[in-house]
Write a protein that holds these residues in place. Structure first.
Motif, mmCIF file in Angstrom:
data_model
loop_
_atom_site.group_PDB
_atom_site.id
_atom_site.type_symbol
_atom_site.label_atom_id
_atom_site.label_comp_id
_atom_site.label_asym_id
_atom_site.label_seq_id
_atom_site.Cartn_x
_atom_site.Cartn_y
_atom_site.Cartn_z
ATOM 1 N N SER A 1 6.159 -13.943 -2.375
ATOM 2 C CA SER A 1 5.818 -12.814 -1.484
ATOM 3 C C SER A 1 6.279 -11.656 -2.484
ATOM 4 C CB SER A 1 6.875 -13.355 -0.665
ATOM 5 O OG SER A 1 6.922 -14.074 0.129
ATOM 6 N N PHE A 2 5.333 -10.520 -1.483
ATOM 7 C CA PHE A 2 5.372 -9.427 -1.983
ATOM 8 C C PHE A 2 5.227 -7.868 -0.809
ATOM 9 C CE2 PHE A 2 0.976 -10.978 -3.206
ATOM 10 C CZ PHE A 2 0.262 -10.143 -1.706
ATOM 11 N N VAL A 3 6.098 -6.709 -1.626
ATOM 12 C CA VAL A 3 5.618 -5.489 -1.242
ATOM 13 C C VAL A 3 4.798 -4.843 -1.472
ATOM 14 C CG1 VAL A 3 6.810 -3.837 -0.201
ATOM 15 C CG2 VAL A 3 8.336 -5.887 -0.809
ATOM 16 N N THR A 4 3.988 -4.443 -0.815
ATOM 17 C CA THR A 4 2.630 -3.775 -0.843
ATOM 18 C C THR A 4 2.456 -2.261 0.013
ATOM 19 O OG1 THR A 4 1.024 -5.399 -1.340
ATOM 20 C CG2 THR A 4 -0.270 -3.523 -1.247
ATOM 21 N N LEU A 5 2.201 -1.520 -1.041
ATOM 22 C CA LEU A 5 1.716 -0.001 -0.368
ATOM 23 C C LEU A 5 -0.044 0.235 -0.087
ATOM 24 C CD1 LEU A 5 3.099 3.311 0.095
ATOM 25 C CD2 LEU A 5 2.835 2.969 -2.622
ATOM 26 N N VAL A 6 -0.099 1.609 0.965
ATOM 27 C CA VAL A 6 -1.013 0.945 0.239
ATOM 28 C C VAL A 6 -1.197 2.721 1.132
ATOM 29 C CG1 VAL A 6 -2.973 0.741 1.854
ATOM 30 C CG2 VAL A 6 -1.158 -0.898 1.904
ATOM 31 N N GLY A 37 1.452 4.521 3.386
ATOM 32 C CA GLY A 37 2.183 5.519 3.071
ATOM 33 C C GLY A 37 1.308 6.864 3.171
ATOM 34 N N PRO A 38 1.904 8.206 2.941
ATOM 35 C CA PRO A 38 0.505 9.359 2.456
ATOM 36 C C PRO A 38 -0.193 9.259 2.042
ATOM 37 C CG PRO A 38 3.395 9.738 2.289
ATOM 38 C CD PRO A 38 2.900 8.389 2.456
ATOM 39 N N ASP A 80 5.290 12.205 -2.283
ATOM 40 C CA ASP A 80 6.527 10.602 -1.256
ATOM 41 C C ASP A 80 5.819 9.190 -1.677
ATOM 42 O OD1 ASP A 80 7.831 12.057 1.230
ATOM 43 O OD2 ASP A 80 5.958 12.997 0.409
ATOM 44 N N ALA A 81 3.893 9.197 -2.098
ATOM 45 C CA ALA A 81 3.652 8.156 -2.499
ATOM 46 C C ALA A 81 3.796 7.449 -4.085
ATOM 47 C CB ALA A 81 1.938 8.311 -2.416
ATOM 48 N N ARG A 82 4.364 8.350 -4.616
ATOM 49 C CA ARG A 82 4.769 7.922 -6.433
ATOM 50 C C ARG A 82 5.981 7.781 -5.629
ATOM 51 N NH1 ARG A 82 1.910 12.677 -7.447
ATOM 52 N NH2 ARG A 82 3.652 13.489 -7.335
ATOM 53 N N ILE A 83 7.291 8.241 -5.230
ATOM 54 C CA ILE A 83 8.525 7.490 -4.750
ATOM 55 C C ILE A 83 7.979 6.390 -4.966
ATOM 56 C CG2 ILE A 83 10.492 8.466 -3.086
ATOM 57 C CD1 ILE A 83 9.786 10.926 -3.288
ATOM 58 N N LEU A 84 7.574 5.732 -2.944
ATOM 59 C CA LEU A 84 7.798 4.715 -2.766
ATOM 60 C C LEU A 84 6.607 3.571 -3.601
ATOM 61 C CD1 LEU A 84 5.294 5.812 0.780
ATOM 62 C CD2 LEU A 84 8.183 4.381 0.423
ATOM 63 N N ALA A 85 5.988 4.021 -4.400
ATOM 64 C CA ALA A 85 5.306 3.050 -5.574
ATOM 65 C C ALA A 85 6.088 2.512 -6.654
ATOM 66 C CB ALA A 85 4.361 3.939 -6.346
ATOM 67 N N ASP A 86 7.602 2.932 -6.488
ATOM 68 C CA ASP A 86 8.756 3.188 -7.685
ATOM 69 C C ASP A 86 9.149 1.090 -6.410
ATOM 70 O OD1 ASP A 86 8.503 4.569 -9.342
ATOM 71 O OD2 ASP A 86 9.890 6.231 -8.424
ATOM 72 N N GLN A 93 -8.183 10.436 -10.962
ATOM 73 C CA GLN A 93 -6.596 11.543 -10.669
ATOM 74 C C GLN A 93 -5.273 10.808 -10.001
ATOM 75 O OE1 GLN A 93 -7.099 15.385 -9.426
ATOM 76 N NE2 GLN A 93 -5.469 15.932 -10.788
ATOM 77 N N ALA A 94 -6.206 10.270 -8.407
ATOM 78 C CA ALA A 94 -5.317 9.912 -7.683
ATOM 79 C C ALA A 94 -4.307 8.314 -8.448
ATOM 80 C CB ALA A 94 -5.438 9.391 -6.051
ATOM 81 N N ALA A 95 -5.390 7.426 -8.871
ATOM 82 C CA ALA A 95 -5.042 5.949 -9.612
ATOM 83 C C ALA A 95 -3.340 5.763 -10.335
ATOM 84 C CB ALA A 95 -5.851 5.124 -9.996
ATOM 85 N N ALA A 96 -4.056 7.843 -11.234
ATOM 86 C CA ALA A 96 -3.561 7.905 -12.908
ATOM 87 C C ALA A 96 -1.775 7.840 -12.365
ATOM 88 C CB ALA A 96 -3.747 9.137 -12.746
ATOM 89 N N ASN A 97 -1.468 8.307 -10.599
ATOM 90 C CA ASN A 97 -0.159 8.099 -10.230
ATOM 91 C C ASN A 97 0.338 6.896 -10.535
ATOM 92 O OD1 ASN A 97 0.005 11.090 -9.118
ATOM 93 N ND2 ASN A 97 -1.638 10.349 -8.475
ATOM 94 N N PHE A 98 -0.231 6.051 -11.087
ATOM 95 C CA PHE A 98 0.603 4.659 -10.144
ATOM 96 C C PHE A 98 0.992 3.900 -11.657
ATOM 97 C CE2 PHE A 98 -1.764 5.919 -6.519
ATOM 98 C CZ PHE A 98 -0.024 6.154 -5.958
ATOM 99 N N ASP A 99 1.976 3.193 -11.761
ATOM 100 C CA ASP A 99 2.107 2.578 -12.961
ATOM 101 C C ASP A 99 0.707 0.981 -12.966
ATOM 102 O OD1 ASP A 99 3.346 0.251 -14.589
ATOM 103 O OD2 ASP A 99 4.653 0.165 -14.191
ATOM 104 N N PRO A 100 -0.333 1.088 -13.905
ATOM 105 C CA PRO A 100 -1.075 -0.045 -14.404
ATOM 106 C C PRO A 100 -0.444 -1.067 -14.212
ATOM 107 C CG PRO A 100 -0.833 1.788 -15.710
ATOM 108 C CD PRO A 100 0.795 1.689 -15.419
#
Length: 253
Positions: A77-82, A199-200, A207-213, A234-241
């Protein structure tokens, strides 16, 4: 309705087959009380896919996304940020219907959480009056219970937590211990429960980067003809691969 094209992280056929095998071996979750159930017309009015007879292009697109996420999730089971690249790209639409697609599977349940403090919309789109408050109210009140802010949606096994009485300080709330407690409580309440955070936009706020954690997977939504390849990258680069599941192109009909 929008048309979707998924550019998710590749999962080989063995992974996808295993995901189907695991689902087939599952059992329906314990019945969740549902006072009303939406008709196909009501689902269309709420911009929801309808798992019934008739054209199923959008339903199949979201079922494909579900299958790919399950393969990436490797049976957990997982938590997904969209999150959308920019406002207006359709992130809330994708998040809402991805959660619905998971709830269509009788072996699973889903919770849709509106985490957009700037432009909350899920309760309005779903025609739900958040009379008990929502996410921000829970996070700001140490005496509140998670059940206080969970609402039926009219779709079996799908629940909504609206944004609540937002005051614009979402990022600070999201980094609080109560946010993690809420996610853990919701995920563990039922077996095979999946959480979807709406997410926004990535552009314009942290906020999106905060939620991604706080999540296991991140899905990025790009508006077809709206977001350039450079802005998507550029947006994708904000998140852990290791968390980044891929990009969904949301295309108007």
């Amino acid at each position: 309705m929008s048309r979707l094209h998924a550019l998710m992280r590749n999962a080989d056929d063995g992974d996808i087959h295993a995901a189907f095998e695991n689902a087939a071996r599952g059992h329906a979750i314990a019945p969740m009380e549902e006072h009303t159930q939406l008709s196909p017309a009501q689902m269309e009015e709420r911009s929801l896919i309808c798992n019934g007879p008739g054209p199923r292009v959008d339903v199949n697109a979201f079922r494909e996304l579900r299958t790919r996420l399950l393969a990436v999730g490797d049976g957990r089971s997982f938590v997904t940020l969209v999150v959308p690249v920019s406002r207006g790209s359709g992130g809330s639409y994708v998040c809402r219907n991805l959660a619905a697609a998971f709830a269509f599977d009788e072996t699973k349940s889903a919770v849709l959480i509106d985490c957009n403090p700037y432009h909350p919309s899920q309760h309005q789109t779903m025609h739900i009056e958040p009379y008990r408050g929502g996410l921000v109210d829970y996070l700001g009140d140490s005496a509140a219970e998670s059940s206080d802010v969970v609402y039926e949606t009219g779709i079996p096994r799908l629940r909504l937590i609206p944004a609540g009485n937002v005051n614009g300080s979402g990022g600070e709330y999201f980094s609080s211990p109560r946010m993690q407690l809420l996610l853990d409580t919701l995920r563990n309440r039922y077996p095979a429960r999946y959480l979807f955070l709406d997410g926004p936009a990535v552009r314009g706020a942290p906020d999106a980067r905060i939620l991604a954690d706080l999540v296991d997977l991140v899905v990025l939504v790009a508006g077809h003809g709206r977001d350039s390849a450079a802005s998507i990258a550029q947006a994708a680069a904000n998140f852990d691969p290791n968390k980044f599941a891929g990009v969904v192109l949301n295309q108007a009909p």
